[in-house]
Design an enzyme around this catalytic site. Sequence first.
Site, PDB file in Angstrom:
ATOM      1  N   GLY A 230       0.807  -1.211   0.000  1.00 37.15           N
ATOM      2  CA  GLY A 230       0.000   0.000   0.000  1.00 37.15           C
ATOM      3  C   GLY A 230       0.839   1.260   0.000  1.00 37.15           C
ATOM      4  O   GLY A 230       0.488   2.216   0.674  1.00 37.15           O
ATOM      5  N   ASP A 231       1.953   1.275  -0.703  1.00 32.27           N
ATOM      6  CA  ASP A 231       2.709   2.523  -0.872  1.00 32.27           C
ATOM      7  C   ASP A 231       3.741   2.263  -1.970  1.00 32.27           C
ATOM      8  O   ASP A 231       3.452   1.486  -2.886  1.00 32.27           O
ATOM      9  CB  ASP A 231       3.343   2.970   0.450  1.00 32.27           C
ATOM     10  CG  ASP A 231       3.512   4.489   0.501  1.00 32.27           C
ATOM     11  OD1 ASP A 231       4.237   5.009  -0.336  1.00 32.27           O
ATOM     12  OD2 ASP A 231       2.915   5.147   1.367  1.00 32.27           O
TER      13      ASP A 231
END
Length: 430
Positions: A230-231
């Site tokens: 998630g990044d």
Amino acid sequence: MRYYFTILPFAIFSATNGASLAGKPGNKAKVCTVEASGTNLTDDAPAIRSAFSRCNHGGNVVFNASTYYVNSVLNITGLENIKIDIQGKLLWSTDIQYWLNHSLPVGYQNQSTAFVLSGNNVRINGHGTGNLDGNGDYWYQWIKKQPNTSNYPGRPHQITFNGLTNSVIKGLSFFRSQMWTMSIINSHNSILEDILVNNTGNVVSSSNTDGANTMFSSNITMKNWTVYNGDDSIAIKANSTNISILDSKFYNGLGIAIGSIGQYFGRFETIQHLRVENIQYVNTLHAFYMKTWTADQNGYPPNGGGGGIGFAEDLYLKNLTVLGLRGAAFAISQCTRFSGAPGVGNCTNSQFQIRDVGIDGMEGTSTSSRVASLQCSAEKPCTDITLENVDLKLSNGSAADSYLCGNVVDAKGWDCTGKVCEGGSATGEC
Ligand SMILES: *[C@@H]1O[C@H](CO)[C@@H](O)[C@H](O)[C@H]1NC(C)=O
Ligand SMILES: *[C@@H]1O[C@H](CO)[C@@H](O)[C@H](O)[C@H]1NC(C)=O
Ligand SMILES: *[C@@H]1O[C@H](CO)[C@@H](O)[C@H](O)[C@H]1NC(C)=O
Ligand SMILES: *[C@@H]1O[C@H](CO)[C@@H](O)[C@H](O)[C@H]1NC(C)=O
Ligand SMILES: *[C@@H]1O[C@H](CO)[C@@H](O)[C@H](O)[C@H]1NC(C)=O
Ligand SMILES: *[C@@H]1O[C@H](CO)[C@@H](O)[C@H](O)[C@H]1NC(C)=O
Ligand SMILES: *[C@@H]1O[C@H](CO)[C@@H](O)[C@H](O)[C@H]1NC(C)=O
Ligand SMILES: *[C@@H]1O[C@H](CO)[C@@H](O)[C@H](O)[C@H]1NC(C)=O
Ligand SMILES: *[C@@H]1O[C@H](CO)[C@@H](O)[C@H](O)[C@H]1NC(C)=O
Ligand SMILES: *[C@@H]1O[C@H](CO)[C@@H](O)[C@H](O)[C@H]1NC(C)=O
Ligand SMILES: *[C@@H]1O[C@H](CO)[C@@H](O)[C@H](O)[C@H]1NC(C)=O
Ligand SMILES: *[C@@H]1O[C@H](CO)[C@@H](O)[C@H](O)[C@H]1NC(C)=O
């Protein structure tokens, strides 16, 4: 903790003399199998520290197919010529207050970590089953309730390779990292291959769970990585040179990032000689993006800063396949700025220069019509930006054909089709 001795044809050696024999040809390495307590009420970290200490200099640390509960910080340094086999799982404890109070400084951006590992000629093999598990589901729920969800002080990286040289990390998986999966700092001439990172949250989605960040490191090869996160899928930060990312697949994250950089006022930092080849992206925001801070300093790292100088140059990507990109395939924002002051600051005054960057070969599908969104500094324009053999299609079959730019000089293989937006951004576009 038990000792496991290797019986040799001509010698039986003990914990005390094994280390000296292990380096000699004909002698099998001393083996230190870490015994698992079997319960997370007992911290296995002391047993782990002891095994590394006894089997350093020529030995073999073995984690068998058990779960090892890591309830305290590990600072394993000074390794030299050591083999580490991980068949099982190292599972980090859920005591968030403990980790916030005790995580170890990484040495950049006020970041911190649960596990520091350093040394020379370290060979870690996870044999496709060994894994490090940050128990991140607890962290992902907790961080959503905090006022600062980005770079919360003390929220640890799962592992930091600090001063790792001439080493190989292979066949290892990383599950649900507490924050970034790994930081690679002051490390050189090492390979990380056949790596799976899965930071997909089981309860809520994960945030700030980068696959890896490199800093002050050179000649690092990352080959055959699969990252669900998630990044940033992988981020290349200050003073990274000769980094290669090869034959890898990135899911759901932001793609390969350069930066952020230029965060420290007056400090000179560079990123040079990046090679990226044969990458598949599924549902990522970008394929490649770069982010630098502005010339205006607002606050301090990790979440504030600005005013850094230096350059990123000679960054080349080849043979990229994208599926369902969510934003511009290639994005530059030179307007990263203090998270608490999004409206303040000048987006075109960065003193950090981007030059000699190219993508050769990128095909697939995107939901964005933007092939490129390049917001560069007016003070230090982006130069020598090449884009060739690009074939991106929207879901209706038409070509993605928007190339937005500001302050780009010497575009090669493409023409600017419009003006890029200028505004604060941490993820490449505004
Ligand atoms: C791991 O090693 C310990 C100590 O030798 C042993 O008791 C245990 O059965 C082993 N577990 C597995 C799964 O191999
Ligand atoms: C130990 O495991 C239990 C069950 O998974 C979990 O609820 C608890 O938070 C864990 N405790 C620590 C300190 O990790
Ligand atoms: C963490 O630090 C806080 C503030 O100093 C303290 O109240 C708390 O007991 C500490 N918790 C742990 C688990 O160390
Ligand atoms: C880890 O241990 C080494 C060697 O004792 C020490 O120099 C270093 O400061 C420690 N690192 C951290 C982050 O505590
Ligand atoms: C840096 O980290 C320390 C320890 O985690 C924390 O106390 C401090 O507030 C942090 N500084 C900033 C600027 O976030
Ligand atoms: C880069 O690292 C590899 C080992 O990973 C080594 O074989 C090679 O010689 C290094 N290259 C340079 C230029 O140091
Ligand atoms: C790539 O790594 C994965 C583990 O993530 C492994 O299963 C696969 O065999 C590796 N592929 C190659 C070609 O070695
Ligand atoms: C990644 O983790 C998620 C959540 O547990 C799971 O659903 C998914 O199957 C995992 N994917 C891989 C490739 O391990
Ligand atoms: C970063 O690299 C630059 C040269 O590229 C050098 O001047 C600077 O001292 C390096 N910074 C650190 C902290 O090593
Ligand atoms: C391009 O990358 C794909 C994997 O994404 C690979 O299958 C293919 O062989 C590569 N093509 C070339 C020419 O290397
Ligand atoms: C959270 O961020 C605000 C500014 O956005 C800052 O004032 C505060 O000190 C931060 N708190 C922590 C725990 O970092
Ligand atoms: C922002 O910086 C640029 C480059 O230095 C300058 O030309 C421009 O006037 C500045 N804009 C504002 C609003 O200060």
